[in-house]
Design a protein around this motif. Sequence first.
Motif, mmCIF file in Angstrom:
data_model
loop_
_atom_site.group_PDB
_atom_site.id
_atom_site.type_symbol
_atom_site.label_atom_id
_atom_site.label_comp_id
_atom_site.label_asym_id
_atom_site.label_seq_id
_atom_site.Cartn_x
_atom_site.Cartn_y
_atom_site.Cartn_z
ATOM 1 N N GLU A 106 33.429 -21.891 27.588
ATOM 2 C CA GLU A 106 34.685 -21.582 26.887
ATOM 3 C C GLU A 106 34.826 -20.309 26.604
ATOM 4 O OE1 GLU A 106 36.605 -24.258 25.319
ATOM 5 O OE2 GLU A 106 35.261 -26.013 25.609
ATOM 6 N N ASP A 107 36.120 -19.970 26.814
ATOM 7 C CA ASP A 107 36.448 -18.458 26.333
ATOM 8 C C ASP A 107 36.021 -17.331 27.239
ATOM 9 O OD1 ASP A 107 37.750 -19.573 24.077
ATOM 10 O OD2 ASP A 107 35.602 -19.558 22.978
ATOM 11 N N CYS A 108 35.776 -17.755 28.632
ATOM 12 C CA CYS A 108 35.264 -16.705 29.485
ATOM 13 C C CYS A 108 36.400 -16.284 30.093
ATOM 14 C CB CYS A 108 34.372 -17.269 30.535
ATOM 15 S SG CYS A 108 34.957 -18.634 31.811
ATOM 16 N N GLY A 109 37.790 -16.468 29.984
ATOM 17 C CA GLY A 109 38.941 -15.735 30.714
ATOM 18 C C GLY A 109 39.652 -16.404 31.578
ATOM 19 N N LEU B 150 49.778 -32.739 34.908
ATOM 20 C CA LEU B 150 49.045 -31.639 34.636
ATOM 21 C C LEU B 150 48.505 -31.677 33.458
ATOM 22 C CD1 LEU B 150 48.205 -28.724 35.796
ATOM 23 C CD2 LEU B 150 50.317 -27.810 34.755
ATOM 24 N N TYR B 151 47.464 -31.137 33.229
ATOM 25 C CA TYR B 151 46.557 -31.194 32.005
ATOM 26 C C TYR B 151 46.282 -29.888 31.749
ATOM 27 C CZ TYR B 151 43.006 -31.638 28.197
ATOM 28 O OH TYR B 151 42.169 -31.406 27.067
ATOM 29 N N VAL B 152 46.706 -29.346 30.578
ATOM 30 C CA VAL B 152 46.348 -27.734 30.570
ATOM 31 C C VAL B 152 45.576 -27.624 29.362
ATOM 32 C CG1 VAL B 152 47.200 -25.260 29.883
ATOM 33 C CG2 VAL B 152 48.621 -26.987 31.419
ATOM 34 N N TYR B 153 44.491 -26.869 29.195
ATOM 35 C CA TYR B 153 43.507 -26.718 27.987
ATOM 36 C C TYR B 153 43.245 -25.291 27.615
ATOM 37 C CZ TYR B 153 39.127 -26.727 25.467
ATOM 38 O OH TYR B 153 38.154 -26.374 24.454
ATOM 39 N N ASP B 154 43.335 -24.924 26.362
ATOM 40 C CA ASP B 154 43.282 -23.577 26.062
ATOM 41 C C ASP B 154 44.400 -22.679 26.483
ATOM 42 O OD1 ASP B 154 42.420 -21.020 25.293
ATOM 43 O OD2 ASP B 154 40.531 -21.137 26.098
ATOM 44 N N ALA C 70 35.655 -34.760 27.862
ATOM 45 C CA ALA C 70 34.185 -35.305 27.978
ATOM 46 C C ALA C 70 33.593 -35.183 29.541
ATOM 47 C CB ALA C 70 33.917 -36.883 27.496
ATOM 48 N N ALA C 71 34.472 -35.662 30.390
ATOM 49 C CA ALA C 71 34.236 -35.788 31.826
ATOM 50 C C ALA C 71 33.851 -34.247 32.467
ATOM 51 C CB ALA C 71 35.242 -36.455 32.884
ATOM 52 N N MET C 72 34.678 -33.536 32.018
ATOM 53 C CA MET C 72 34.571 -32.109 32.516
ATOM 54 C C MET C 72 33.581 -31.334 31.790
ATOM 55 S SD MET C 72 36.762 -31.844 34.945
ATOM 56 C CE MET C 72 36.774 -30.145 35.260
ATOM 57 N N GLY C 73 33.211 -31.613 30.480
ATOM 58 C CA GLY C 73 32.219 -30.973 29.723
ATOM 59 C C GLY C 73 32.785 -29.858 28.796
ATOM 60 N N TRP C 74 33.999 -29.928 28.587
ATOM 61 C CA TRP C 74 34.721 -28.931 27.422
ATOM 62 C C TRP C 74 34.400 -29.330 26.252
ATOM 63 C CZ3 TRP C 74 36.261 -24.786 29.823
ATOM 64 C CH2 TRP C 74 37.043 -25.009 30.968
ATOM 65 N N GLU C 75 34.609 -28.491 25.168
ATOM 66 C CA GLU C 75 33.944 -28.375 23.651
ATOM 67 C C GLU C 75 35.212 -28.962 22.794
ATOM 68 O OE1 GLU C 75 32.395 -24.917 22.476
ATOM 69 O OE2 GLU C 75 30.620 -24.922 24.443
ATOM 70 N N ASN C 76 36.515 -28.914 23.282
ATOM 71 C CA ASN C 76 37.435 -29.467 22.536
ATOM 72 C C ASN C 76 37.731 -28.735 21.424
ATOM 73 O OD1 ASN C 76 39.601 -31.122 21.951
ATOM 74 N ND2 ASN C 76 38.589 -32.647 21.109
ATOM 75 N N ALA C 77 37.661 -27.230 21.819
ATOM 76 C CA ALA C 77 37.950 -26.229 20.741
ATOM 77 C C ALA C 77 39.180 -25.694 20.683
ATOM 78 C CB ALA C 77 36.690 -25.270 21.082
ATOM 79 N N HIS C 78 39.882 -26.166 21.788
ATOM 80 C CA HIS C 78 41.498 -25.445 21.785
ATOM 81 C C HIS C 78 42.716 -26.354 21.936
ATOM 82 C CE1 HIS C 78 39.366 -21.442 22.392
ATOM 83 N NE2 HIS C 78 38.634 -22.043 23.180
#
Length: 413
Positions: A358-361, A318-322, A271-279
Motif C-alpha cells: 500500500e502507498d508505494c506510489g 474497471l475497479y479503481v482502488y486508492d 481479499a483475492a489481491m491482498g490489499w488492506e482495504n485502507a483507501h
Amino acid sequence: MDHAAPKPEMLDRVRSFVSWVGEGRKLTQTGRVTLADAKALVKLLGTEDVIDPKIGDRVFRTGSSQELLHLMLVVEWAGAARLVRKTGNRLVQVKKNSALLDDTGALWRALFAVVDQLGEAFLPSGFGESLLRPEFATGIRAVLTSLYRHGAPVPVRDLCATTWDVTSAPYVLDHATKLQLDHLRACNDRDTKQALEALRSLGAVTFHKDAAELTELGRDGARELLGQPSSGDPVYQLKIALRDVENPPVWRRVLVPAAVRLDGLHEIVQAAMGWENAHMHAFVDGRTQYGVPDPDLPYRDERQVRLADLVKPGGRLLYVYDFGDRWEHEVLVEEAITAEAGKSYPLCVAGQGDCPPEDCGGAPGYEHLVEIMAKPAHPEHVDALDWLGLDDGTQFDPAHFSLDDANRRLLGA
C-alpha cells in the motif's frame, strides 16, 4: 450465552412501531424521536432500554432518544426497510410498503436485506465506540459468511475474532498501547455480541451455549444477502488483473456468484489481491461510477447493483482502488459456469504475483520499488527495507503467490 430458540420479536416490535407512527409523528429539530415519545415507545415495544439509569448512588438522566440503543435499532431498522421515512420534522409511514406488515415472510426478508446498514443505529458511539460501528457492513457480512459456510454452530469468540480482523484492517494500530488495544478489542467483542443478539431478535440466529448458528430462515437470508448461489445457479469466472504492472504481472482468477452485489465484489477483489482495504474505491462500467454513497461524489450506490446485471461473459469492468496511487484493475468475466453442491464461493483458482505494498506510489512507484529491492547496492535500498519493515531484500518477492493464502483471505470477504 445460553441456548435460545429463535423468537423473532423484532417483527412484532417493527409492526407495533410502524402502527404507532400512524399518520405521522413529530421529530426533534435534529430529526430524532422526541424523548417523551421514546419513553412511551420503550414501554410499548418492550425494548428493555433503561430510562435514567442509576449506577451506585448516581442517576444518569437520559437526555435524548439516541441514548436508547435498543429502541433506536427498531426505529432505524424500520427506516432502512422503507417502512417509515422522515419528511421535514415528521416521521411518516411509507404507504406503498405498508402491505409488508401483513406478510410475515416478506417483512422478514425486507428487514434482513438491510441488516448490514444498521451499525450506527444501535452500537455505542463516543469513548466506548468500537471499530465495528463505522465498519459494520464489512463486519456483519464477515460474521454471516462465517456462519453460512460452517453450517454448524460457530464459537462466539471466533466470530468476535473475525469482526476484529476485518474491521481493524483499514486502521494503523502499530503504535497503539496494549491498554488501547485491549479497550478496542473489548468494545469490538461487546458489539459483535450485540449484533448477534439483533440477528437473534429477528429469528436469524440461535445460540448454543457460547456458539451461534444460523436458523433455516437465517441461512436463506444470508445466502441472498451474501449473493451465495444454490447448486446450479450461475457463477462467473473472473480474471482480475492489475493494469500497468508487468514485472511480474499481478492477477487472480476467482469464481464468484454472478448475483454478488458490487460492495461484495469490492471485498472479494481486496481479499483475492491482498490489499488492506485502507483507501477509497470505485467501479466503472464505461458509463457510470459505482461506490460507497457520498453526497460529494457522483457515485451510484454499489449496494444496489449486482454483477450479473452489469456485466455478461466476455464483458469487462474497471475497479479503481486508492485514488492517490490509482491502482486500476481490469475485471474480465471469462465465462459463466454453474455452482457445485457443497462448494463455497468466492474461490480463487489461480493467480500470479504478489500484491504491491500500500502507498508505494501506484504502478510507477511499484516498478521503482522492485528495481530498488533487486539491487542491494542501490542508494535507496536500506531506506526501502526500513519502509517495508524487512530485514533483508530476500524477504521481498514480487513473484510470490499463494493460492491457500488468497482463499484464507476470501473466507472473510
